[in-house]
Design a protein around this motif. Structure first.
Motif, PDB file in Angstrom:
ATOM      1  N   UNK A  98      28.917  26.333  96.994  1.00 14.12           N
ATOM      2  CA  UNK A  98      29.662  26.881  96.362  1.00 14.12           C
ATOM      3  C   UNK A  98      31.279  26.993  96.965  1.00 14.12           C
ATOM      4  N   UNK A  99      31.673  28.602  97.662  1.00 15.58           N
ATOM      5  CA  UNK A  99      32.253  28.912  98.027  1.00 15.58           C
ATOM      6  C   UNK A  99      32.861  28.573  99.699  1.00 15.58           C
ATOM      7  N   UNK A 100      33.294  27.861 100.008  1.00 17.21           N
ATOM      8  CA  UNK A 100      33.801  27.858 101.335  1.00 17.21           C
ATOM      9  C   UNK A 100      34.642  28.412 102.232  1.00 17.21           C
ATOM     10  N   UNK A 101      34.585  28.899 103.421  1.00 14.12           N
ATOM     11  CA  UNK A 101      35.646  30.083 104.103  1.00 14.12           C
ATOM     12  C   UNK A 101      36.666  29.835 103.475  1.00 14.12           C
ATOM     13  N   UNK A 102      37.484  28.345 103.142  1.00 18.37           N
ATOM     14  CA  UNK A 102      38.592  28.381 102.951  1.00 18.37           C
ATOM     15  C   UNK A 102      38.787  29.226 101.172  1.00 18.37           C
ATOM     16  N   UNK A 103      38.162  28.331 100.765  1.00 11.49           N
ATOM     17  CA  UNK A 103      37.760  29.633  99.371  1.00 11.49           C
ATOM     18  C   UNK A 103      37.783  30.461  99.599  1.00 11.49           C
ATOM     19  N   UNK A 104      36.958  31.330  99.997  1.00 14.04           N
ATOM     20  CA  UNK A 104      36.873  32.690 100.273  1.00 14.04           C
ATOM     21  C   UNK A 104      37.829  33.503 101.112  1.00 14.04           C
ATOM     22  N   UNK A 105      38.882  32.938 101.944  1.00 16.68           N
ATOM     23  CA  UNK A 105      39.782  33.250 102.560  1.00 16.68           C
ATOM     24  C   UNK A 105      41.352  32.848 101.600  1.00 16.68           C
ATOM     25  N   UNK A 106      41.318  32.144 100.711  1.00 20.46           N
ATOM     26  CA  UNK A 106      42.263  31.749  99.258  1.00 20.46           C
ATOM     27  C   UNK A 106      42.352  32.735  98.144  1.00 20.46           C
ATOM     28  N   UNK A 107      40.585  33.355  97.756  1.00 17.11           N
ATOM     29  CA  UNK A 107      40.987  34.787  97.090  1.00 17.11           C
ATOM     30  C   UNK A 107      39.723  33.742  95.861  1.00 17.11           C
ATOM     31  N   UNK A 108      39.201  32.344  96.526  1.00 17.19           N
ATOM     32  CA  UNK A 108      38.170  31.943  95.168  1.00 17.19           C
ATOM     33  C   UNK A 108      36.482  32.422  95.265  1.00 17.19           C
ATOM     34  N   UNK A 109      36.322  33.065  94.813  1.00 13.69           N
ATOM     35  CA  UNK A 109      34.704  33.513  94.910  1.00 13.69           C
ATOM     36  C   UNK A 109      34.025  33.975  94.077  1.00 13.69           C
ATOM     37  N   UNK A 110      32.900  34.649  93.975  1.00 12.19           N
ATOM     38  CA  UNK A 110      32.215  34.602  93.098  1.00 12.19           C
ATOM     39  C   UNK A 110      31.712  35.598  91.821  1.00 12.19           C
ATOM     40  N   UNK A 111      31.813  35.044  90.779  1.00  9.75           N
ATOM     41  CA  UNK A 111      32.733  37.293  89.939  1.00  9.75           C
ATOM     42  C   UNK A 111      30.954  38.036  90.305  1.00  9.75           C
ATOM     43  N   UNK A 112      29.994  37.151  90.006  1.00  5.23           N
ATOM     44  CA  UNK A 112      28.437  37.657  90.853  1.00  5.23           C
ATOM     45  C   UNK A 112      28.544  38.747  91.958  1.00  5.23           C
ATOM     46  N   UNK A 113      29.498  38.279  92.850  1.00  4.16           N
ATOM     47  CA  UNK A 113      29.134  38.581  94.551  1.00  4.16           C
ATOM     48  C   UNK A 113      29.982  39.755  94.403  1.00  4.16           C
ATOM     49  N   UNK A 114      30.974  40.120  93.674  1.00 11.41           N
ATOM     50  CA  UNK A 114      32.454  40.852  93.780  1.00 11.41           C
ATOM     51  C   UNK A 114      32.682  42.098  93.463  1.00 11.41           C
ATOM     52  N   UNK A 115      32.940  43.213  94.140  1.00 10.28           N
ATOM     53  CA  UNK A 115      32.936  44.461  93.210  1.00 10.28           C
ATOM     54  C   UNK A 115      34.684  44.979  93.850  1.00 10.28           C
ATOM     55  N   UNK A 116      35.399  45.482  92.498  1.00 10.08           N
ATOM     56  CA  UNK A 116      36.416  45.924  93.141  1.00 10.08           C
ATOM     57  C   UNK A 116      36.887  47.131  93.793  1.00 10.08           C
ATOM     58  N   UNK A 117      37.410  47.576  94.524  1.00 16.30           N
ATOM     59  CA  UNK A 117      38.104  48.655  95.841  1.00 16.30           C
ATOM     60  C   UNK A 117      39.972  48.583  94.446  1.00 16.30           C
ATOM     61  N   UNK A 118      39.928  47.934  93.989  1.00 12.63           N
ATOM     62  CA  UNK A 118      41.450  48.358  93.558  1.00 12.63           C
ATOM     63  C   UNK A 118      41.275  47.828  92.283  1.00 12.63           C
ATOM     64  N   UNK A 119      42.676  47.818  91.333  1.00 12.89           N
ATOM     65  CA  UNK A 119      42.507  47.246  89.969  1.00 12.89           C
ATOM     66  C   UNK A 119      42.863  45.620  90.110  1.00 12.89           C
ATOM     67  N   UNK A 120      42.216  44.986  90.101  1.00 10.67           N
ATOM     68  CA  UNK A 120      42.560  43.398  89.671  1.00 10.67           C
ATOM     69  C   UNK A 120      43.309  42.308  89.145  1.00 10.67           C
ATOM     70  N   UNK A 121      42.991  41.374  89.569  1.00 10.34           N
ATOM     71  CA  UNK A 121      43.582  40.680  88.166  1.00 10.34           C
ATOM     72  C   UNK A 121      42.918  38.951  89.525  1.00 10.34           C
ATOM     73  N   UNK A 122      42.826  38.382  87.931  1.00  8.03           N
ATOM     74  CA  UNK A 122      41.750  37.488  88.411  1.00  8.03           C
ATOM     75  C   UNK A 122      42.531  35.526  86.999  1.00  8.03           C
ATOM     76  N   UNK A 123      41.388  34.619  88.275  1.00  3.37           N
ATOM     77  CA  UNK A 123      41.853  33.369  86.852  1.00  3.37           C
ATOM     78  C   UNK A 123      40.880  33.191  87.332  1.00  3.37           C
TER      79      UNK A 123
END
Length: 102
Positions: free
Chosen positions: A65-90
């Protein structure tokens, strides 16, 4: 405990999320019906988002679902990320269709 503001670009909605809470868990707090939650373990891919600003920590995500390139470009799964600053997402995929319904 620190809380960060997460903003959804398409709708302008925002919510508070702690660094120990996944972004998906925070999104559910908005109270919007139809936010796809799927497996919550990074395997189904229904909560795909693109982080356009901010920093986050992450857990393993299915490469189907998430390739290495996706991850480098910020395309990730919301269930697997945790904020360490304010975020803006699409939102992407199934989640985009769900958030479009108000």
């Amino acid at each position: 405990m620190s809380m960060f503001t997460v903003r959804i670009a398409e709708t302008g909605e925002s919510f508070q999320c702690s660094p120990t809470q996944s972004v998906l868990e925070g999104m559910v707090q908005i109270g919007r019906r139809g936010i796809p939650q799927g497996c919550r373990g990074g395997g189904c891919g229904v909560c795909k988002i693109e982080v356009v600003a901010g920093l986050f920590a992450h857990k393993a995500m299915s490469r189907s679902h998430i390739t290495e390139e996706d991850q480098r470009e910020g395309r990730v799964l919301a269930c697997r990320i945790f904020p360490v600053s304010d975020l803006e997402l699409r939102v992407l995929g199934n989640m985009k269709r769900s958030l479009g319904k108000q």
